[in-house]
Motif scaffolding. Structure first.
Motif, PDB file in Angstrom:
ATOM      1  N   LYS A 117     112.094  83.891  19.772  1.00 37.42           N
ATOM      2  CA  LYS A 117     112.665  83.482  18.484  1.00 37.42           C
ATOM      3  C   LYS A 117     112.934  81.981  18.495  1.00 37.42           C
ATOM      4  CE  LYS A 117     116.621  84.415  15.493  1.00 37.42           C
ATOM      5  NZ  LYS A 117     117.901  85.096  15.377  1.00 37.42           N
ATOM      6  N   LYS A 118     113.545  81.494  19.599  1.00 38.50           N
ATOM      7  CA  LYS A 118     113.853  80.060  19.715  1.00 38.50           C
ATOM      8  C   LYS A 118     112.571  79.237  19.763  1.00 38.50           C
ATOM      9  CE  LYS A 118     118.391  80.444  20.270  1.00 38.50           C
ATOM     10  NZ  LYS A 118     119.383  79.941  19.361  1.00 38.50           N
ATOM     11  N   GLU A 119     111.540  79.764  20.466  1.00 38.96           N
ATOM     12  CA  GLU A 119     110.260  79.047  20.503  1.00 38.96           C
ATOM     13  C   GLU A 119     109.677  78.941  19.103  1.00 38.96           C
ATOM     14  OE1 GLU A 119     107.750  81.123  23.302  1.00 38.96           O
ATOM     15  OE2 GLU A 119     108.383  79.862  24.969  1.00 38.96           O
ATOM     16  N   ARG A 120     109.750  80.043  18.345  1.00 34.67           N
ATOM     17  CA  ARG A 120     109.260  80.034  16.968  1.00 34.67           C
ATOM     18  C   ARG A 120     110.051  79.017  16.142  1.00 34.67           C
ATOM     19  NH1 ARG A 120     110.593  85.005  15.433  1.00 34.67           N
ATOM     20  NH2 ARG A 120     109.739  86.081  17.204  1.00 34.67           N
ATOM     21  N   LEU A 126     109.726  71.600  14.986  1.00 34.19           N
ATOM     22  CA  LEU A 126     108.829  70.523  15.418  1.00 34.19           C
ATOM     23  C   LEU A 126     107.794  70.231  14.327  1.00 34.19           C
ATOM     24  CD1 LEU A 126     108.083  68.622  17.760  1.00 34.19           C
ATOM     25  CD2 LEU A 126     106.565  70.407  18.614  1.00 34.19           C
ATOM     26  N   GLU A 127     107.274  71.277  13.744  1.00 36.18           N
ATOM     27  CA  GLU A 127     106.292  71.105  12.657  1.00 36.18           C
ATOM     28  C   GLU A 127     106.934  70.403  11.467  1.00 36.18           C
ATOM     29  OE1 GLU A 127     103.626  74.018   9.851  1.00 36.18           O
ATOM     30  OE2 GLU A 127     103.974  74.654  11.924  1.00 36.18           O
ATOM     31  N   ALA A 128     108.164  70.834  11.123  1.00 39.85           N
ATOM     32  CA  ALA A 128     108.878  70.196  10.018  1.00 39.85           C
ATOM     33  C   ALA A 128     109.159  68.727  10.349  1.00 39.85           C
ATOM     34  CB  ALA A 128     110.182  70.934   9.736  1.00 39.85           C
TER      35      ALA A 128
END
Length: 169
Positions: A117-120, A126-128
């Protein structure tokens, strides 16, 4: 003493059957018959004693064997106990370690889900971040273009004004 001699003689009286078919008591045994009887009796007693002696020998050997078997049984029981004692601690330790592994596995499952969940969330963040950074770079680039264009326009205007002033003179 006479009575005791007569008693065996009375006991030794035999009932004999003669050819004529009549019964008669023979109160006197011949010396030869008496010797044969004594010999037969002593032979019988000797055989009985021999049989008894052999029985005792066999009984003693059986007892010895039973004693040995009992000792061997005890030794085997001790060996079995030692083997079980060797196996038991290992089994207990293995069972304990397996229980600990199971407990850790139970703890790992939710931690793994949390990590995923944290990786997601991290990837999304990161993408944002990267998207906003690109947007910022684009805006800065646009700003630079605008500032540059604005400077050019102002310089152009200043040059025109400067020409206009020069032409007034």
């Amino acid at each position: 003493m006479m009575q005791t001699e007569q008693q065996p003689q009375q006991n030794n009286n035999q009932l004999t059957v003669q050819n004529s078919g009549s019964l008669s008591f023979s109160s006197h045994l011949s010396k030869e018959d008496e010797e044969i009887s004594k010999s037969a009796l002593s032979t019988f007693r000797a055989k009985e004693e021999e049989i008894e002696k052999k029985k005792m020998e066999v009984r003693e050997r059986v007892q010895l064997q039973l004693g040995r078997v009992e000792e061997e049984t005890k030794r085997l029981a001790m060996i079995r106990e030692e083997l079980e004692a060797l196996a038991d601690p290992m089994r207990k330790e293995v069972a304990l370690v397996r229980k600990k592994i199971d407990a850790v596995n139970k703890e790992l499952k939710p931690l793994g889900h949390t990590c995923q969940k944290k990786e997601r969330e991290y990837k999304e963040a990161l993408e944002a971040f990267n998207d906003k950074n690109k947007e910022k770079v684009q805006l800065i680039t646009k700003l630079m273009e605008l500032v540059s264009e604005s400077e050019k326009l102002r310089m152009k205007k200043l040059e025109e004004l400067s020409k206009n002033i020069d032409s007034i003179h």
